[in-house]
Scaffold this motif. Structure first.
Motif, PDB file in Angstrom:
ATOM      1  N   GLU A 124       0.792  -1.156   0.191  1.00  0.00           N
ATOM      2  CA  GLU A 124       0.061  -0.084  -0.073  1.00  0.00           C
ATOM      3  C   GLU A 124       0.913   1.155  -0.042  1.00  0.00           C
ATOM      4  OE1 GLU A 124      -4.035  -1.691   2.380  1.00  0.00           O
ATOM      5  OE2 GLU A 124      -2.165  -1.249   3.583  1.00  0.00           O
ATOM      6  N   ILE A 125       2.041   1.208   0.544  1.00  0.00           N
ATOM      7  CA  ILE A 125       2.643   2.284   0.853  1.00  0.00           C
ATOM      8  C   ILE A 125       3.364   2.588  -0.648  1.00  0.00           C
ATOM      9  CG2 ILE A 125       4.973   3.449   1.731  1.00  0.00           C
ATOM     10  CD1 ILE A 125       4.466   1.419   4.206  1.00  0.00           C
ATOM     11  N   LYS A 126       3.885   1.401  -1.216  1.00  0.00           N
ATOM     12  CA  LYS A 126       4.359   1.448  -2.593  1.00  0.00           C
ATOM     13  C   LYS A 126       3.447   2.241  -3.556  1.00  0.00           C
ATOM     14  CE  LYS A 126       7.143  -2.130  -3.317  1.00  0.00           C
ATOM     15  NZ  LYS A 126       7.680  -3.289  -3.879  1.00  0.00           N
ATOM     16  N   GLU A 127       2.188   1.815  -3.481  1.00  0.00           N
ATOM     17  CA  GLU A 127       1.274   1.953  -4.392  1.00  0.00           C
ATOM     18  C   GLU A 127       1.075   3.475  -4.442  1.00  0.00           C
ATOM     19  OE1 GLU A 127      -2.009  -0.750  -3.879  1.00  0.00           O
ATOM     20  OE2 GLU A 127      -0.839  -2.295  -4.956  1.00  0.00           O
ATOM     21  N   SER A 128       0.942   4.128  -3.050  1.00  0.00           N
ATOM     22  CA  SER A 128       0.571   5.510  -2.844  1.00  0.00           C
ATOM     23  C   SER A 128       1.746   6.230  -3.383  1.00  0.00           C
ATOM     24  CB  SER A 128       0.409   5.778  -1.215  1.00  0.00           C
ATOM     25  OG  SER A 128      -1.119   5.121  -0.799  1.00  0.00           O
ATOM     26  N   LEU A 129       2.724   5.864  -3.033  1.00  0.00           N
ATOM     27  CA  LEU A 129       4.112   6.513  -3.615  1.00  0.00           C
ATOM     28  C   LEU A 129       3.993   6.562  -5.034  1.00  0.00           C
ATOM     29  CD1 LEU A 129       6.952   7.633  -2.657  1.00  0.00           C
ATOM     30  CD2 LEU A 129       7.898   5.634  -3.273  1.00  0.00           C
ATOM     31  N   LEU A 130       4.043   5.700  -5.789  1.00  0.00           N
ATOM     32  CA  LEU A 130       3.627   5.767  -7.198  1.00  0.00           C
ATOM     33  C   LEU A 130       2.424   6.747  -7.699  1.00  0.00           C
ATOM     34  CD1 LEU A 130       4.573   1.991  -8.017  1.00  0.00           C
ATOM     35  CD2 LEU A 130       5.997   3.964  -8.307  1.00  0.00           C
ATOM     36  N   TYR A 131       1.331   6.629  -7.126  1.00  0.00           N
ATOM     37  CA  TYR A 131       0.080   7.423  -7.122  1.00  0.00           C
ATOM     38  C   TYR A 131       0.460   8.914  -7.019  1.00  0.00           C
ATOM     39  CZ  TYR A 131      -5.024   8.682  -7.154  1.00  0.00           C
ATOM     40  OH  TYR A 131      -6.014   9.299  -7.350  1.00  0.00           O
ATOM     41  N   CYS A 132       1.038   9.292  -6.286  1.00  0.00           N
ATOM     42  CA  CYS A 132       1.550  10.558  -5.832  1.00  0.00           C
ATOM     43  C   CYS A 132       2.382  10.894  -7.101  1.00  0.00           C
ATOM     44  CB  CYS A 132       1.895  10.928  -4.653  1.00  0.00           C
ATOM     45  SG  CYS A 132       0.712  10.575  -3.575  1.00  0.00           S
ATOM     46  N   GLY A 133       3.615  10.266  -7.366  1.00  0.00           N
ATOM     47  CA  GLY A 133       4.284  10.463  -8.356  1.00  0.00           C
ATOM     48  C   GLY A 133       3.805  10.989  -9.780  1.00  0.00           C
TER      49      GLY A 133
END
Length: 375
Positions: A317-326
């Protein structure tokens, strides 16, 4: 000038101590809070520079000449869409050192200057160390930072650029804190966990949010929960505004932990009011990986008092949020993305609320981790 009389107060006994002597614990070794009456003159505030010192009468530094500042604060509050639900996000990655920890550092180092102290130590997994080192440099104060040996190299480079002496400690965050604790017996401990003046800086987050909403409180504020510097600051800040009659309600505090290191979340789901240390696993969100937070019980109480809740997020979930924000043009560090992952969980169950959260730190602080995630 601030005429307000501040006093340290023991969280255990209520014993009071003057703030004009260097201390970060009570005589019997208990945590200290600060007793202080914040004042707000909305007309004056409106006409001041857009930085956090616009709330001058609410910050307990006596003499303006001692203020150590980079004109920090008043970060933009932007509406951002998360899978069809909107939240307002404070751009705290825009601070001079790249994280909201500058809020606490400007006030704490102003106190250090006020007390005539020439040398400080601090322990940190990164961002607080960068902030203390930068403000110490500006103040001409010597600074040593104790760090876990595996701290991200970009953060260490940043601290070294500010002239801080780096003390690498083999072991985790807790071992590092203990090493700093020992060293603090003979040097001033500019701690973002122990020294309540740090929260007198982070509370300005709450002031800014309310001012940016037209002096209204949001329904909920979603914040990271490691050592709790922002969580505790928010509680103090919103409470100050409530007591002053400027806002009419306390927002719910929604606190986010990494699943691999979640002592507060564990206590919350078990319905306990004492936080027990946990065994911590590896996490991308190293900034909130605190297995035994010294103010853990206080944080639990604060979240409960606002009818808030805790969420834990997993590594995916952390990884997905990071990529989403990017993909939306925001370059944040993985610890920031953990808060956003928690925000997304909260938004799923929130209806028609004004929800505020933040990007807590800049992506440039975690280049090595982000490169690995991008493959």
């Amino acid at each position: 000038m601030s005429s307000n009389k501040a006093q340290f107060i023991s969280t255990a006994t209520g014993e009071k101590y003057p703030v004009n002597e260097p201390r970060w614990l009570s005589n019997d070794g208990n945590l200290l809070d600060l007793q202080f009456e914040a004042e707000f003159d909305l007309e004056k505030i409106k006409n001041r520079k857009p930085n956090l010192w616009r709330y001058r009468e609410a910050i307990p530094i006596v003499n303006n000449e001692h203020i150590i500042s980079f004109d920090e604060g008043f970060t933009p509050l932007l509406p951002i869409d998360f899978n069809g639900k909107q939240a307002l996000i404070k751009q705290e990655q825009n601070f001079s050192t790249g994280s909201y920890k500058d809020r606490g550092a400007t006030v704490l180092l102003s106190l250090v200057k006020e007390l005539g102290i020439r040398e400080v130590i601090q322990d940190s997994s990164g961002n607080a160390g960068c902030a203390i080192a930068a403000y110490a440099a500006k103040a001409g104060i010597n600074c040593a930072i104790y760090l876990p040996a595996d701290t991200a190299e970009p953060k260490i480079a940043q601290m070294r650029m500010y002239g801080a002496k780096i003390m690498r400690v083999p072991g985790n965050r807790e071992v590092t804190a203990n090493a700093a604790f020992k060293a603090a017996s003979h040097t001033f401990y500019a701690s973002h966990c122990y020294n309540p003046y740090f929260y007198q800086g982070t509370k300005t987050f709450a002031y800014e949010v309310c001012e940016q909403l037209g002096w209204k409180a949001p329904d909920a504020v979603v914040v990271p929960a490691g050592n709790g510097t922002l969580l505790i600051g928010c509680f103090i800040g919103f409470n100050d505004l409530l007591k002053a009659g400027i806002i009419s309600k306390m927002p719910k505090i929604i606190a986010i932990q990494a699943g691999n290191c979640s002592p507060l979340y564990q206590a919350y789901i078990k319905g306990e009011n004492i936080v027990e240390p946990v065994a911590s696993g590896p996490t991308l969100a190293e900034g909130i990986a605190i297995a035994a937070p010294v103010r853990g019980n206080q944080m639990l109480k604060m979240v409960e008092a606002t009818k808030g809740k805790f969420f834990a997020v997993n590594e995916q979930e952390i990884k997905e949020s990071l990529l989403y924000c990017g993909k939306k043009g925001y370059y944040i560090e993985p610890t920031s993305a953990a808060t956003i992952a928690g925000l997304q969980k909260y938004l799923k169950e929130s209806d028609d609320e004004t929800v505020v959260s933040l990007f807590s730190g800049h992506g440039l602080k975690s280049t090595d981790k982000i490169l690995k995630i991008l493959g």
